[in-house]
Design an enzyme around this catalytic site. Sequence first.
Site, PDB file in Angstrom:
ATOM      1  N   SER A 304     -49.925  97.014 -14.078  1.00  0.00           N
ATOM      2  CA  SER A 304     -50.128  97.844 -12.892  1.00  0.00           C
ATOM      3  C   SER A 304     -49.367  97.311 -11.677  1.00  0.00           C
ATOM      4  CB  SER A 304     -51.631  97.953 -12.620  1.00  0.00           C
ATOM      5  OG  SER A 304     -51.921  98.932 -11.642  1.00  0.00           O
ATOM      6  N   ASP A 315     -35.078  95.390 -10.544  1.00  0.00           N
ATOM      7  CA  ASP A 315     -34.112  96.460 -10.294  1.00  0.00           C
ATOM      8  C   ASP A 315     -33.264  96.206  -9.056  1.00  0.00           C
ATOM      9  OD1 ASP A 315     -35.134  97.635 -12.524  1.00  0.00           O
ATOM     10  OD2 ASP A 315     -35.874  99.454 -11.539  1.00  0.00           O
ATOM     11  N   LYS A 329     -48.900  99.665 -17.723  1.00  0.00           N
ATOM     12  CA  LYS A 329     -49.760 100.614 -17.002  1.00  0.00           C
ATOM     13  C   LYS A 329     -48.979 101.146 -15.803  1.00  0.00           C
ATOM     14  CE  LYS A 329     -54.090 101.281 -14.533  1.00  0.00           C
ATOM     15  NZ  LYS A 329     -53.424 101.776 -13.296  1.00  0.00           N
TER      16      LYS A 329
END
Length: 443
Positions: A304, A315, A329
């Site tokens: 999460s 990224d 999740k």
Amino acid sequence: MTFRSRILSTLCLTLALGAGFGMSSAMADSAATAPQQPKDALPLKELQAFSEIFQRIKQDYVKPVSDKELLDNAIQGMLSGLDPHSAYLDANAFKQLQIDTTGEFGGLGIVVGTKDGFIQVISPIDDTPAQRAGIKPGDIITRINGESVQGIGLDKAVKMMRGKPGTEVKLEVVREGENKPLNFTLKREVIRVDSVKSRMLEPGYGYVRITSFQANTPASLKKAIDQLDRDNKGPLKGLVLDLRNNPGGVLNAAVGVSDTFLNKGLIVYTKGRMPGSDLRYDATPGDILHGAPMVVLVNGGTASAAEIVSGALKDNHRALIVGTRTFGKGSVQTVLPLSRDTAVKLTTALYFTPNGHSIQAEGIEPNIVVEPLAVGKSLTEGFKALREADLSGHLANPDGKVQPRANGKGDPGLARSDFQLYEALTVLKSLVLSAGFHGRSAG
């Protein structure tokens, strides 16, 4: 009108319709030739079946059942059938959710989910009775105080494990690789979740572990890094950020932690059907490390909010991710109050990493895969960590494809008490050397 009131009103309407079940053939013919109902019209046929079952239970069940209990069960069933994270929060559950976000409660220190009707450990919280007793991610709890937990629901199981500090709880646990159930007797404690812990690994190299994401986690993180600078008597050369077995928490805390290490760029964005559910979070200037290299440690218990941070730093090429594939999740839950003391926790959106990747049921693949090792034996031997994709009723990944999976393993000859951390430090030193980085300016 509250959610419960709307259900009661609908039920009354349906019961009234059910009373005229033996309608004349003329009425039936008229209904057959009537235009189709709008798409958002009440599903009268299904509601009529619901009302008939409701009445049958009231009349024929072996013992009396109150309307409130039946309606509560119906609401819980409606939500639990959607996905593993949507739930009806009664007064106790709603209060417990509020306690959880403050980071203090009486219990054992276990983050749990459901699997095949049983309760499965996602991760134990650091320095709690569960962690000290040896409860591990992936353990399946089959009995609490001798009572089977199959089918009782997550909220009830959590309620059974929490309680007055100093009282005991007996857990029966099934662990893959063990021939028989394991039995633990744990004593409840006041669980104060200090979400940020830090220490120096070596001169110039700091370590910060975040155990969960609470409202004050970003502020605690900044204090921890300032303390590391003081301990180091100068700016750090590099940092290991440990998010292993971090079950997540507050979305804004994850955004704040990511922003702590970024000067610019997208952190995360969410997409859903509700008005206002499409949100975008961008970094603001002010990398607390001023570009010093970072390694983020993850594993199958990283979930999460912890995956938001991992994805944002990966990224944006701010850190290398080391460890094993994360939990997966990628959904956002919104708490929708129904009254002063009840609410619905509803999955309302999916979140996406800056590169547009949904990790739902897939997780984040590390840049460098390092399995956990103990001296002479792999801790993952014969054990498959629980992930989002293993939860009953999980949401499918909207990308419609499966990521390629790396299969790298650590060298058993380099085993340490924490092999993954040892490897993360090695990687961090390599980053520092390759960048020619000798410490950032204090200004």
